[in-house]
Design a protein around this motif. Structure first.
Motif, PDB file in Angstrom:
ATOM      1  N   GLN A  38      -4.377  10.394  -1.167  1.00 56.82           N
ATOM      2  CA  GLN A  38      -4.002   9.206  -1.652  1.00 56.82           C
ATOM      3  C   GLN A  38      -4.120   7.958  -0.661  1.00 56.82           C
ATOM      4  O   GLN A  38      -5.244   6.541  -0.689  1.00 56.82           O
ATOM      5  CB  GLN A  38      -2.839   8.514  -2.412  1.00 56.82           C
ATOM      6  CG  GLN A  38      -2.922   9.938  -3.179  1.00 56.82           C
ATOM      7  CD  GLN A  38      -4.176   9.486  -4.641  1.00 56.82           C
ATOM      8  OE1 GLN A  38      -4.692   8.815  -4.473  1.00 56.82           O
ATOM      9  NE2 GLN A  38      -4.227  10.528  -5.211  1.00 56.82           N
ATOM     10  N   TRP A  39      -3.716   7.615   0.819  1.00 52.50           N
ATOM     11  CA  TRP A  39      -3.976   6.776   1.294  1.00 52.50           C
ATOM     12  C   TRP A  39      -5.150   6.694   2.259  1.00 52.50           C
ATOM     13  O   TRP A  39      -5.385   5.209   1.671  1.00 52.50           O
ATOM     14  CB  TRP A  39      -3.087   7.745   2.671  1.00 52.50           C
ATOM     15  CG  TRP A  39      -3.201   6.821   3.610  1.00 52.50           C
ATOM     16  CD1 TRP A  39      -3.934   6.701   5.063  1.00 52.50           C
ATOM     17  CD2 TRP A  39      -2.077   5.372   3.950  1.00 52.50           C
ATOM     18  NE1 TRP A  39      -4.029   5.351   5.796  1.00 52.50           N
ATOM     19  CE2 TRP A  39      -2.666   4.572   5.606  1.00 52.50           C
ATOM     20  CE3 TRP A  39      -0.683   4.966   3.150  1.00 52.50           C
ATOM     21  CZ2 TRP A  39      -2.457   3.760   5.588  1.00 52.50           C
ATOM     22  CZ3 TRP A  39       0.087   3.734   4.083  1.00 52.50           C
ATOM     23  CH2 TRP A  39      -0.958   3.080   5.092  1.00 52.50           C
ATOM     24  N   LYS A  50       1.070  -0.972  -0.006  1.00 54.33           N
ATOM     25  CA  LYS A  50      -0.425   0.114   0.163  1.00 54.33           C
ATOM     26  C   LYS A  50       1.029   1.426  -0.049  1.00 54.33           C
ATOM     27  O   LYS A  50       1.191   2.389  -0.905  1.00 54.33           O
ATOM     28  CB  LYS A  50      -1.192   0.481   1.091  1.00 54.33           C
ATOM     29  CG  LYS A  50      -1.986   1.327   1.191  1.00 54.33           C
ATOM     30  CD  LYS A  50      -2.997   1.438   2.567  1.00 54.33           C
ATOM     31  CE  LYS A  50      -3.666   2.809   2.513  1.00 54.33           C
ATOM     32  NZ  LYS A  50      -4.876   3.101   3.165  1.00 54.33           N
ATOM     33  N   THR A 105      -7.349   4.850  -0.720  1.00 58.67           N
ATOM     34  CA  THR A 105      -6.513   3.792  -1.331  1.00 58.67           C
ATOM     35  C   THR A 105      -6.969   2.897  -0.844  1.00 58.67           C
ATOM     36  O   THR A 105      -6.410   2.338  -0.176  1.00 58.67           O
ATOM     37  CB  THR A 105      -5.053   3.854  -1.818  1.00 58.67           C
ATOM     38  OG1 THR A 105      -4.394   4.939  -2.792  1.00 58.67           O
ATOM     39  CG2 THR A 105      -4.461   2.581  -2.539  1.00 58.67           C
ATOM     40  N   LYS A 135       1.005   7.168  -6.472  1.00 56.63           N
ATOM     41  CA  LYS A 135      -0.338   7.841  -6.733  1.00 56.63           C
ATOM     42  C   LYS A 135       0.210   9.333  -6.744  1.00 56.63           C
ATOM     43  O   LYS A 135      -0.277  10.030  -6.913  1.00 56.63           O
ATOM     44  CB  LYS A 135      -1.695   7.149  -6.113  1.00 56.63           C
ATOM     45  CG  LYS A 135      -1.822   6.083  -6.673  1.00 56.63           C
ATOM     46  CD  LYS A 135      -2.969   5.276  -6.439  1.00 56.63           C
ATOM     47  CE  LYS A 135      -3.779   4.091  -6.721  1.00 56.63           C
ATOM     48  NZ  LYS A 135      -4.693   3.728  -6.429  1.00 56.63           N
ATOM     49  N   GLN A 171       1.750   1.566  -3.694  1.00 56.76           N
ATOM     50  CA  GLN A 171       0.505   2.379  -4.497  1.00 56.76           C
ATOM     51  C   GLN A 171       0.698   3.988  -3.857  1.00 56.76           C
ATOM     52  O   GLN A 171      -0.068   4.883  -4.749  1.00 56.76           O
ATOM     53  CB  GLN A 171      -0.238   1.753  -4.574  1.00 56.76           C
ATOM     54  CG  GLN A 171      -0.408  -0.252  -4.285  1.00 56.76           C
ATOM     55  CD  GLN A 171      -1.400  -0.704  -4.576  1.00 56.76           C
ATOM     56  OE1 GLN A 171      -2.211   0.202  -4.377  1.00 56.76           O
ATOM     57  NE2 GLN A 171      -1.252  -1.658  -4.038  1.00 56.76           N
ATOM     58  N   VAL A 172       0.668   3.905  -2.628  1.00 56.98           N
ATOM     59  CA  VAL A 172      -0.195   5.263  -2.770  1.00 56.98           C
ATOM     60  C   VAL A 172       1.585   6.903  -2.735  1.00 56.98           C
ATOM     61  O   VAL A 172       1.161   7.858  -3.179  1.00 56.98           O
ATOM     62  CB  VAL A 172       0.004   5.491  -1.274  1.00 56.98           C
ATOM     63  CG1 VAL A 172      -0.184   7.144   0.252  1.00 56.98           C
ATOM     64  CG2 VAL A 172      -1.223   4.909  -0.548  1.00 56.98           C
TER      65      VAL A 172
END
Length: 298
Positions: A293-294, A71, A297, A78, A74-75
């Motif tokens: 984003q956190w 995660k 997501t 993004k 990803q964060v």
């Protein structure tokens, strides 16, 4: 009255309880890998899957992967966090529970303290803070009547002004809360005077202005000379301990969308101000993009 946590904040807290307990239980010389964290990955809808395929449970195994690493990657991607900074944040998150705990401390507060308000992210239609108070000066000067901030920001401004005054520095409060309608006037004036392209570098479109949050103070003089005034030199290294953060730093127009504004500070609270300085090199925009984003997501 205690404000309820956002759904995202509740999810984050529940998601990380087992991780925090695991990291805290490790001795300084024992990594999470040695403690038995293995084969963990972030699944859809915020679930955590392990070797057994169960969700919502930390499953021990042989691999050396932190529960939240996927995660995090990803964060950070993004949120458009640059490579070197992204790697340092990943390292900090892997080093122990401090990053997680600091993030949760930010999320437990008023969500508007960390709400992303920029060229691409507007406030809710018709948003107006409910706890605006008029600024009366005292330890600081005001350039006109009718300046307002949200109560927490106003209190933090007073505390910071007294600390500065004790060192011979006096602030001038020049511009604060702007309603949607007032921002319409400000933006239209800039378009008339400077043209559309330049206006978009200098001011926000209505609904996209940090000023509408009631958490922003523009200190006078509102021009580049502020940075060299006693107030400008004092506030830059001291603002964070009172919960204030510079929104548009020098050299980051490509990131924030706005030219350097040495006078424009947003109240984000002491926890988030420290989070910004500790993990994001003091760049508010990066931290707010990360948190946005956190929260979005899964």
């Amino acid at each position: 009255m205690i404000k309820p946590l956002s759904a995202g904040a509740v999810w984050s807290i529940l998601w990380f309880i087992p991780i925090v307990l695991l990291l805290v239980s490790c001795s300084p010389s024992e990594t999470p890998q040695q403690a038995g964290v293995g084969n963990l990955a972030v699944g859809g809808a915020g679930t955590i899957a392990g070797d057994s395929g169960l969700t919502g449970t930390v499953i021990a195994g042989a691999d050396s992967e932190l529960v939240f690493s996927e995660k995090m990657r990803q964060v950070l991607s993004k949120a458009l966090i640059p490579g070197d900074l992204s790697r340092r944040i990943m390292a900090a998150a892997a080093d122990g529970p401090n990053f997680i705990l600091d993030l949760l401390a930010c999320l437990e507060g008023d969500p508007y303290l960390w709400r992303l308000v920029d060229k691409a992210h507007a406030l809710p239609e018709g948003y107006e803070p409910e706890d605006l108070v008029e600024l009366t000066g005292g330890a600081y000067q005001i350039n006109r009547r009718g300046l307002m901030l949200r109560r927490a920001a106003a209190n933090a401004l007073t505390a910071m002004a007294y600390a500065a005054q004790a060192e011979g520095v006096v602030f001038l409060a020049a511009s604060s809360y702007r309603s949607y309608d007032y921002q319409v006037e400000v933006y239209a004036r800039n378009v008339r005077e400077d043209g559309q392209e330049e206006a978009d570098r200098l001011s926000a479109r209505p609904g996209y202005s940090q000023h509408q949050t009631g958490l922003v103070m523009d200190f006078g003089p509102i021009d580049d000379s502020f940075a060299k005034t006693p107030a400008g030199r004092w506030i830059l290294p001291n603002a964070a301990r009172f919960g204030w953060s510079l929104s548009f730093p020098d050299g980051y127009e490509a990131v924030t969308g706005y030219v350097w504004e040495s006078w424009h500070y947003r109240y984000v609270g002491p926890e988030l101000a420290a989070f910004i300085d500790t993990y994001f090199d003091g760049i508010q925009q990066y931290a707010l993009q990360f948190i946005h984003q956190w929260e979005n997501t899964r």
